[in-house]
Design an enzyme around this catalytic site. Structure first.
Site, PDB file in Angstrom:
ATOM      1  N   PRO A  49      31.973 -26.148 -29.710  1.00  0.00           N
ATOM      2  CA  PRO A  49      32.528 -26.695 -30.975  1.00  0.00           C
ATOM      3  C   PRO A  49      32.222 -28.408 -30.997  1.00  0.00           C
ATOM      4  O   PRO A  49      33.000 -28.990 -30.349  1.00  0.00           O
ATOM      5  CB  PRO A  49      34.132 -26.523 -30.781  1.00  0.00           C
ATOM      6  CG  PRO A  49      34.213 -26.097 -29.594  1.00  0.00           C
ATOM      7  CD  PRO A  49      33.085 -25.710 -28.909  1.00  0.00           C
TER       8      PRO A  49
ATOM      9  N   ASP B 200      32.299 -32.229 -27.094  1.00  0.00           N
ATOM     10  CA  ASP B 200      32.861 -30.605 -27.223  1.00  0.00           C
ATOM     11  C   ASP B 200      34.251 -30.869 -27.143  1.00  0.00           C
ATOM     12  O   ASP B 200      35.067 -31.378 -26.311  1.00  0.00           O
ATOM     13  CB  ASP B 200      32.575 -30.094 -25.771  1.00  0.00           C
ATOM     14  CG  ASP B 200      32.875 -28.792 -25.514  1.00  0.00           C
ATOM     15  OD1 ASP B 200      33.530 -28.300 -26.304  1.00  0.00           O
ATOM     16  OD2 ASP B 200      32.154 -28.259 -24.477  1.00  0.00           O
ATOM     17  N   HIS B 201      34.775 -30.301 -28.303  1.00  0.00           N
ATOM     18  CA  HIS B 201      36.114 -29.955 -28.834  1.00  0.00           C
ATOM     19  C   HIS B 201      37.017 -29.345 -27.729  1.00  0.00           C
ATOM     20  O   HIS B 201      38.415 -29.300 -27.947  1.00  0.00           O
ATOM     21  CB  HIS B 201      36.316 -29.909 -30.104  1.00  0.00           C
ATOM     22  CG  HIS B 201      37.351 -30.611 -30.934  1.00  0.00           C
ATOM     23  ND1 HIS B 201      38.393 -31.275 -30.363  1.00  0.00           N
ATOM     24  CD2 HIS B 201      37.177 -31.144 -32.231  1.00  0.00           C
ATOM     25  CE1 HIS B 201      39.008 -31.745 -31.169  1.00  0.00           C
ATOM     26  NE2 HIS B 201      38.448 -31.868 -32.444  1.00  0.00           N
ATOM     27  N   ARG B 202      36.336 -28.427 -26.793  1.00  0.00           N
ATOM     28  CA  ARG B 202      37.264 -27.796 -26.122  1.00  0.00           C
ATOM     29  C   ARG B 202      37.845 -28.827 -24.910  1.00  0.00           C
ATOM     30  O   ARG B 202      38.842 -28.271 -24.246  1.00  0.00           O
ATOM     31  CB  ARG B 202      36.288 -26.589 -25.301  1.00  0.00           C
ATOM     32  CG  ARG B 202      36.010 -25.740 -26.456  1.00  0.00           C
ATOM     33  CD  ARG B 202      34.858 -24.805 -25.626  1.00  0.00           C
ATOM     34  NE  ARG B 202      33.808 -25.293 -25.145  1.00  0.00           N
ATOM     35  CZ  ARG B 202      32.807 -24.798 -24.684  1.00  0.00           C
ATOM     36  NH1 ARG B 202      32.834 -23.460 -24.521  1.00  0.00           N
ATOM     37  NH2 ARG B 202      31.456 -25.349 -24.262  1.00  0.00           N
TER      38      ARG B 202
END
Length: 411
Positions: free
Chosen positions: A202, A381-383
């Site tokens: 993401p 990376d949105h994680r």
């Protein structure tokens, strides 16, 4: 004397690789330096060369298979002994078609789970085969220990499932004429890895400008000292230094997401390595600059220049791609204001660097002042990161570029 050719170990951490392509056929002679085969890992496609003359007698592993390091994959002879003569063509009954080789993935596919959360026991090769055939592993009965699903189980399930109903006929649209060509192994590997990264990671993006008038002047002054014998400093070297310094100040950005355990895991690297995208005749590669966070500027420039040369000469190894949570991709030499990049698989961010632009900005009194600005886009990376953390990292990079004397000091 007949000898065995084994799957080579191309890096310290390599335990297996995909035998992507055979470049020599059984019965064919080869010379020292000829490419025998292509091996893919999750980072690179490597051409394996012969270290002496010989004749390939037979291959024992077909292209497309994942093979452990040290496994025999072929037999060869230095003098041609043991090589069977080419058979005469003859009529033969139609043989059963061999299964399609399994394509190499960038990372092992995560173990699937059933609807109730129970893990489905299956081999990595079976998971890749199921993905290629469109088989639901939840509907497959495994024949291995503890019911583990193997490749043969997946292929059997694919043959026994009901045939799909034919789709309604639609008018055929003729494709435009054009010339097709097969991608190189490196191009195919990059296509698979980047497609997976864009699909599975993401991404979010932050764009900003750095005022680099002082930075460009410092670079010019350093490069004017031709008697020192020190390496020339480029804008890429300065950006790499700024990213390394920011990484040293924010070690929480030196982390990556690991898909392998069920539910995922966060892996803290803590080494301050920074990747650098390099355009080569074979395509774009991103080797890793070791310990960039703590390198003096001159040494960083020398090691970056060495990596660039080896990349363009095709002399990178698997170890050159290990580690690193962030990569710098500088397209400034191609006249682009901003570049929004795809995160390199296995990493967590990438900084796209544009061209230096001359623009007028108002000063405190509102009068126009000519500035030199560098467009930056951080893909993250949105994680792992939220907008606040990633923006703090980007602002530290900008601060380093706008106060360039700091880059002459190691953190």
């Amino acid at each position: 004397m007949v000898r065995e050719l084994v799957m080579p170990k191309l890096g310290l951490t390599m335990t297996e690789g995909v035998l992507a392509e055979w470049r020599v056929s059984p019965g064919q002679p080869f010379r020292s330096g000829d490419v025998l085969l292509v091996v893919e890992t999750d980072k690179i496609a490597s051409e394996v060369e012969a270290d002496s003359d010989g004749v390939l007698i037979e291959t024992t592993i077909p292209a497309g298979e994942t093979v452990a390091v040290g496994t025999p994959i072929a037999r060869w002879s230095a003098d041609g002994a043991g090589a069977a003569p080419a058979p005469e063509p003859a009529e033969a009954p139609a043989a059963k078609a061999a299964p399609t080789p399994v394509a190499a993935n960038t990372r092992p596919l995560p173990a699937p789970v059933r609807a109730n959360g129970e893990r489905i026991l299956s081999t990595p090769l079976a998971r890749r085969r199921a993905e290629g055939l469109g088989v639901d592993l939840g509907m497959v009965t495994g024949s291995g220990p503890r019911g583990r699903i193997k490749v043969a189980d997946v292929e059997a399930a694919a043959q026994t499932r009901p045939a799909p109903q034919p789709a309604p006929q639609v008018p055929k649209v003729e494709a435009s004429a054009g010339e097709r060509s097969k991608p190189t192994t490196l191009q195919a590997t990059a296509a698979r890895r980047l497609t997976a990264a864009k699909r599975d990671v993401p991404h979010f993006y932050l764009a900003a400008e750095a005022e680099v008038t002082e930075l460009a002047a410092l670079r010019d002054r350093l490069n004017a000292d031709t008697e020192s014998g020190l390496p020339r400093i480029s804008m890429t070297h300065l950006v790499l230094a700024a990213v390394g310094r920011a990484l040293a100040a924010m070690p929480e950005m030196d982390r990556v997401w690991d898909d392998e355990p069920p539910g995922g895991a966060i892996l803290a690297l803590g080494r301050g390595d920074v990747g650098m995208a390099v355009d080569t005749p074979r395509g774009l590669v991103a080797p890793v600059l070791r310990g960039a966070a703590g390198l003096p500027l001159d040494r960083l420039a020398a090691e970056a220049a060495s990596l660039t040369r080896r990349a363009r000469d095709g002399r990178l190894t698997e170890e050159d791609f290990q580690g690193g949570a962030v990569t710098v991709s500088n397209a400034g030499m191609h006249n682009v204001t901003y570049m929004t990049s795809i995160i390199n698989p296995g990493q967590s961010s990438i900084l796209g660097v544009g061209s230096v632009r001359s623009v007028f900005r108002p000063d405190e009194a509102g009068a126009p002042v000519l500035k030199r600005e560098l467009g930056l886009v951080l893909s993250a990376d949105h994680r792992l990161f939220d907008g606040v953390t990633a923006l703090a990292f980007l602002n530290r990079i900008i601060a380093g570029l706008e106060r360039p004397l700091r880059l002459l000091r190691t953190p």
